[in-house]
Each structure stands twice: as structure tokens, then as C-alpha cells.
Design an enzyme around this catalytic site. Structure first.
Site, PDB file in Angstrom:
ATOM      1  N   GLY A  12      14.776   0.392 -14.555  1.00  0.00           N
ATOM      2  CA  GLY A  12      14.528  -0.598 -13.493  1.00  0.00           C
ATOM      3  C   GLY A  12      14.989  -1.970 -13.940  1.00  0.00           C
ATOM      4  N   LYS A 155       0.659  -1.131 -14.027  1.00  0.00           N
ATOM      5  CA  LYS A 155      -0.137  -0.940 -12.830  1.00  0.00           C
ATOM      6  C   LYS A 155       0.646  -1.331 -11.575  1.00  0.00           C
ATOM      7  CE  LYS A 155      -0.893  -4.191 -10.740  1.00  0.00           C
ATOM      8  NZ  LYS A 155      -0.835  -5.408  -9.956  1.00  0.00           N
ATOM      9  N   HIS A 247      -6.688  -5.871 -12.425  1.00  0.00           N
ATOM     10  CA  HIS A 247      -6.914  -7.131 -13.141  1.00  0.00           C
ATOM     11  C   HIS A 247      -8.380  -7.590 -13.071  1.00  0.00           C
ATOM     12  CE1 HIS A 247      -2.691  -7.178 -13.259  1.00  0.00           C
ATOM     13  NE2 HIS A 247      -2.432  -7.903 -12.192  1.00  0.00           N
ATOM     14  N   ARG A 377     -12.670 -19.384 -17.170  1.00  0.00           N
ATOM     15  CA  ARG A 377     -11.581 -19.716 -16.245  1.00  0.00           C
ATOM     16  C   ARG A 377     -10.237 -19.286 -16.846  1.00  0.00           C
ATOM     17  NH1 ARG A 377     -11.421 -25.705 -14.702  1.00  0.00           N
ATOM     18  NH2 ARG A 377     -10.176 -25.906 -16.568  1.00  0.00           N
TER      19      ARG A 377
HETATM   20  C1  BG6 Z   1       0.354  -8.863 -10.402  1.00  0.00           C
HETATM   21  C2  BG6 Z   1       0.222  -8.687  -8.930  1.00  0.00           C
HETATM   22  O1  BG6 Z   1       0.003  -7.683 -11.068  1.00  0.00           O
HETATM   23  O2  BG6 Z   1      -0.494  -9.900 -10.841  1.00  0.00           O
HETATM   24  C3  BG6 Z   1       0.568  -9.983  -8.230  1.00  0.00           C
HETATM   25  O3  BG6 Z   1       1.077  -7.642  -8.477  1.00  0.00           O
HETATM   26  C4  BG6 Z   1      -0.281 -11.104  -8.752  1.00  0.00           C
HETATM   27  O4  BG6 Z   1       0.427  -9.864  -6.825  1.00  0.00           O
HETATM   28  C5  BG6 Z   1      -0.219 -11.171 -10.282  1.00  0.00           C
HETATM   29  O5  BG6 Z   1       0.191 -12.315  -8.222  1.00  0.00           O
HETATM   30  C6  BG6 Z   1      -1.210 -12.138 -10.864  1.00  0.00           C
HETATM   31  O6  BG6 Z   1      -0.988 -12.304 -12.217  1.00  0.00           O
HETATM   32  P1  BG6 Z   1      -0.704 -13.747 -12.844  1.00  0.00           P
HETATM   33  O7  BG6 Z   1      -0.526 -13.468 -14.278  1.00  0.00           O
HETATM   34  O8  BG6 Z   1       0.502 -14.264 -12.162  1.00  0.00           O
HETATM   35  O9  BG6 Z   1      -1.934 -14.556 -12.569  1.00  0.00           O
END
Ligand code: BG6
Length: 470
Positions: A12, A155, A247, A377
Site C-alpha cells: 500500500g 486498526k 484509540h 491531556r
Molecule cells: C486515526 C483515525 O486512527 O486516528 C482518524 O482513523 C483520527 O480518523 C486519528 O483522526 C487520530 O489520531 P491523531 O494521532 O491524529 O490524534
């Protein structure tokens, strides 16, 4: 542990994920000397990539971060790194393509590793729907039984419990659990990694983290951007699947799990699993969904050209969960997450986890419930702080004011850093990668919300509203 020779194959390679995350992470690791000494990289994808396009894929993010002042753009270094990368064009379903790839890997083994077999890391920067097929092809054509082979996937792992189980069992026919590295990049976030120290290298926080002292937990994730051309992926998944199941839940698990016996992979992951298993499936009555509408600062979600006009995918979700175990019984966990930038109230990027503490037992100052809290945070500026009631400075009386006792983490937020924990793939340390049973336990919590029988008239999508802020 892989020390000297490795071929990393990025499947990819012409896509968005490789451009924004995988290549910047590999560059960062290489720059910091964290890749095995003689690493070579193969980018593999269906499309033809000119030299210029490949360069753009490799270095776009570094240049972009440099503009923001996060990095120095070093042309000589970038050329050196580029010299380690080869591009191979091929399809994902044809044996011949993977045979051609094997010839390329063997050519590297001859030229760079004096004919010795190399360790092989296959990194699937691909949509989850192709994981089963591609991992099977790699096992069939590009697996080297004499050396170490690892499969890296990101993921979301499937779309619900059953879909995830199907995907996992199909991959497990070819790959052993210790060969599979499932990435949730939040586990590479400096602030998330800092939670372990915060909780387990100190003695003053742990005694607070339970139902006796915590009244509720709230998690907020706000993003200032919307679909931004990613609708092809996002519209199929929506907010719960995109960040909630992974997450956010991983961050909750690390903050709320029992203390591990050690930092070993399985001790940490088993404790996260126990926590996740204590969370009953979210009730659809405790869920609110939304989709961002157009506003003074931008267009609506459905106005993005990659999003179908009639989309009912949630770009905002809010739900309540509980953790049904001895430590947390009765403490609600409230989660709110959304993206979009059309309205002023969506203008701020924020990710916080707050433990709202109960009022003091002997509340002589008569302070409010919730006025003490512990806040973790992640975004915008990683920090840990306590909200405390302290004596108002220079007062003659006893008046309290709310103040923050704060520790700021100088976490850099560039893609290469967030994924630099991938160095653990070479070390063979799986502690920051998600185990199969954790992923399934996480799906069990959300599956009733993301799939629903057609006959169920109160299905969550019917409660979708169009929001202009939160
Ligand atoms: C990704 C999601 O895994 O994580 C996104 O697919 C999201 O939609 C992102 O914006 C958030 O991660 P970070 O590190 O940009 O806060």
C-alpha cells in the site's frame, strides 16, 4: 530480536497511510539509528509510481513537519534514506506479483546480505478488507522459514465482533500470534506511554483510582477536521469504529486496568483484557450520534466529494459505559468524540481523560463535587494536571480558588514520533501492540451499536442528528 538484517515491505506504498504515517515513521527510526543496521525497504503497490511520486510519498510528511518547525529538512539525509528504498509494482491477488516481489527480496539478499536470508517485516498499509488475502499471499510466497518474519497491521481490525473473528482466524491460519503486530497508534503517543509511569512509578495516584474516590470518568476527543477526502474509508466506519473501539478504549484500559505484575507483553495486555471484559456492551439508550452540518467555518460532512450525499454515518458519538468490577463498579465512564470544523465549537483539537473526584469527606470548605480532578491531556499539549482547590493567594480569609497543579510533557506531535514505537517490532516487544483477544473484547462492547437487526426500529442510526457544535 532483529539486529542486523531486515527487509521491510510496505504494502500500500502509494496510499495515504504510507505517506502520512508509515514512511515518516521508518525515516524517524532510521534517523535515530533504531532500524536494524542493514535495513532495506520495499514499497509495494498496484499503481505505477514515478521517481518523483515515490519521493513525495516518502518525504511529504517530513517536509510538511519541517514547515511547522518540528523537523529539519536535510536533503543529504533524505537522499541517503531514499537509496534504501525500492519500489515494486504488483497486484494483491496474483501469485505472479508476489513471486516477482520475492525475486526483488532475493536480489537484496544477494546484494546486501551476501546471499543470506534476511528477516522480513511485512507492513500492511492497506484497508482491513485486504488483510486476510495479502497476509496469505505473503505467507505463501515471501515467508522465510530460516529467519524472523513479522506481519504488521493497523486498526480498525474488522467492523464488528464476527467480522473481526473471521479476519483474525483467517490470518491465524498462516501467522502465529507472536508474529503479528497490531498497531493502534495511540499506544505510541507519548502521553499514553507516560500513563504507565504516572500510575506505577508513583505511590500517590494509584490509591485515588477507584470507586471510593472517583465519581465519574469523562473522555473527550474533538478534531478540527472532517472527512477531508478520507470519506471512502471513514464513511464505511464512522466515529465509533474509527476511534471509539480502539484509540479511546485502549486509553481507558491503560488508565483503569489493575497494576501489572511486570512490564512484560502479556502482563500488560492481560490486564487491559480483564478491564475490557468488565465493560458490558453499551446500551443503545446510552448513545447519541451526530453528523456535522455546514456552518460559518466550512462545509457539511456530506458535502465532501468522497462522501455519499445521503450518508448517515456518525461523525460524532457520545455514550456512557460502566466497568463492572470491584474497583470501578458504579462509576460511569462518559465518552464524547467528534470531528468536523464547520462551526466555531468544533474549532479546537482536544483529547482529554478526566477522573472527577468525589468531594472531600470532611468538606469544611464546602467545595463542589467534581472540583478536584485528575486530567490526562493528549491533545493539544500533552499534560497531566490536577484541578485543586487552594487558598486564594494574598487573601486574609479562607477563600479557596481552583488552580491547576500541572506537569507538561514536551511531546512532539509529528507522525514519525507517534509511530516510532514501531522500533519494538524489531525488538520483538509486543507490549504496545494489541493482542487478538483484546481486539475481540473491545468489539463485544460496541457490536450491538454498530450492527443492528433490520426489524429494530429504535436502531442507533435513527437517532442521528445533524449537529452544529458540542
Ligand atoms: C486515526 C483515525 O486512527 O486516528 C482518524 O482513523 C483520527 O480518523 C486519528 O483522526 C487520530 O489520531 P491523531 O494521532 O491524529 O490524534
Amino acid at each position: 530480536q532483529i539486529k542486523d538484517k531486515a527487509v521491510v515491505i510496505v504494502f500500500g506504498a502509494s496510499g495515504d497511510l504510507a505517506k502520512k504515517s508509515t514512511f515518516p515513521a521508518l525515516y524517524t527510526l532510521w534517523e535515530e539509528g533504531l532500524l536494524p543496521e542493514k535495513t532495506r525497504i520495499i514499497g509495494y503497490a498496484r499503481s505505477k509510481l514515478s521517481k518523483e511520486k515515490l519521493q513525495d510519498q516518502l518525504f511529504w510528511k517530513i517536509r510538511d513537519d519541517a514547515k511547522e518547525g518540528h523537523h529539519q529538512e536535510d536533503a543529504a539525509k533524505m537522499r541517503e534514506f531514499e537509496g534504501l528504498v525500492k519500489y515494486v509494482q504488483g497486484s494483491y491477488d496474483k501469485d505472479e506479483s508476489f513471486q516477482e516481489l520475492e525475486r526483488e527480496i532475493e536480489a537484496i539478499e544477494t546484494e546486501v546480505f551476501s546471499g543470506q536470508k534476511s528477516n522480513r517485516i511485512s507492513y500492511l498499509a492497506l484497508p482491513p478488507s485486504s488483510f486476510s488475502q495479502v497476509s496469505h499471499m505473503i505467507k505463501k510466497h515471501n515467508y522465510s522459514p530460516e529467519t524472523i518474519n513479522r506481519l504488521v497491521i493497523e486498526k480498525p481490525f474488522g467492523k464488528d465482533t464476527e467480522d473481526c473473528k473471521r479476519m483474525m482466524s483467517s490470518i491465524a491460519k498462516d501467522w502465529k500470534e507472536e508474529e503479528i503486530y497490531r498497531i493502534d497508534h495511540y499506544l505510541g503517543e507519548e502521553m499514553v506511554r507516560a500513563i504507565y509511569h504516572l500510575r506505577f512509578a508513583n505511590s500517590f495516584i494509584e490509591p485515588l483510582l477507584n470507586k471510593d474516590h472517583v465519581e465519574s470518568v469523562s473522555i473527550v476527543m474533538k478534531e478540527t477536521f472532517g472527512a477531508e477526502g478520507r470519506g471512502g474509508y471513514f464513511d464505511e466506519f464512522g466515529m465509533i469504529r474509527d476511534v471509539g473501539q480502539n484509540h479511546l478504549l485502549q486509553s481507558i484500559a491503560i488508565m483503569m486496568m489493575e497494576a501489572p505484575a511486570s512490564l512484560e507483553d502479556d502482563s500488560l495486555r492481560s490486564n487491559k483484557l480483564d478491564l475490557l471484559k468488565g465493560i458490558p456492551p453499551v446500551d443503545s439508550a446510552d448513545l447519541v450520534l451526530g453528523q456535522y452540518a455546514d456552518g460559518p467555518n466550512g462545509k457539511a460532512y456530506v458535502d465532501d466529494e468522497t462522501v455519499p450525499d445521503d450518508s448517515r454515518t456518525a461523525t460524532f458519538a457520545q455514550w456512557a459505559m460502566k466497568v463492572d468490577n470491584e474497583r470501578w463498579r458504579g462509576v460511569p465512564v462518559l465518552v464524547k468524540c467528534g470531528k468536523g470544523k464547520s462551526w466555531k465549537s468544533l474549532d479546537e483539537g482536544l483529547m482529554t481523560m478526566t477522573f472527577h473526584l468525589r468531594a472531600p469527606r470532611n468538606n469544611v470548605f464546602n467545595v463542589n463535587e467534581h472540583s478536584n480532578s485528575l486530567v490526562i491531556r493528549m491533545n493539544p499539549e500533552p499534560a497531566v494536571f490536577f484541578k485543586a482547590n487552594l487558598l486564594k493567594p494574598a487573601t486574609r480569609g479562607t477563600e479557596a480558588i481552583e488552580q491547576e497543579i500541572k506537569w507538561t510533557v514536551p511531546g512532539r506531535k509529528v507522525a514519525g514520533d507517534k509511530l516510532a514505537y514501531e522500533a519494538n517490532i524489531f525488538k520483538g516487544d509486543q507490549s504496545s501492540f494489541v493482542r487478538e483477544d483484546e481486539v475481540i473484547a473491545a468489539w463485544e462492547i460496541f457490536t450491538p451499536l454498530v450492527i443492528f437487526p433490520k426489524k429494530d426500529r429504535s436502531r442507533p442510526a435513527d437517532r442521528l442528528f445533524w449537529y452544529t457544535g458540542y
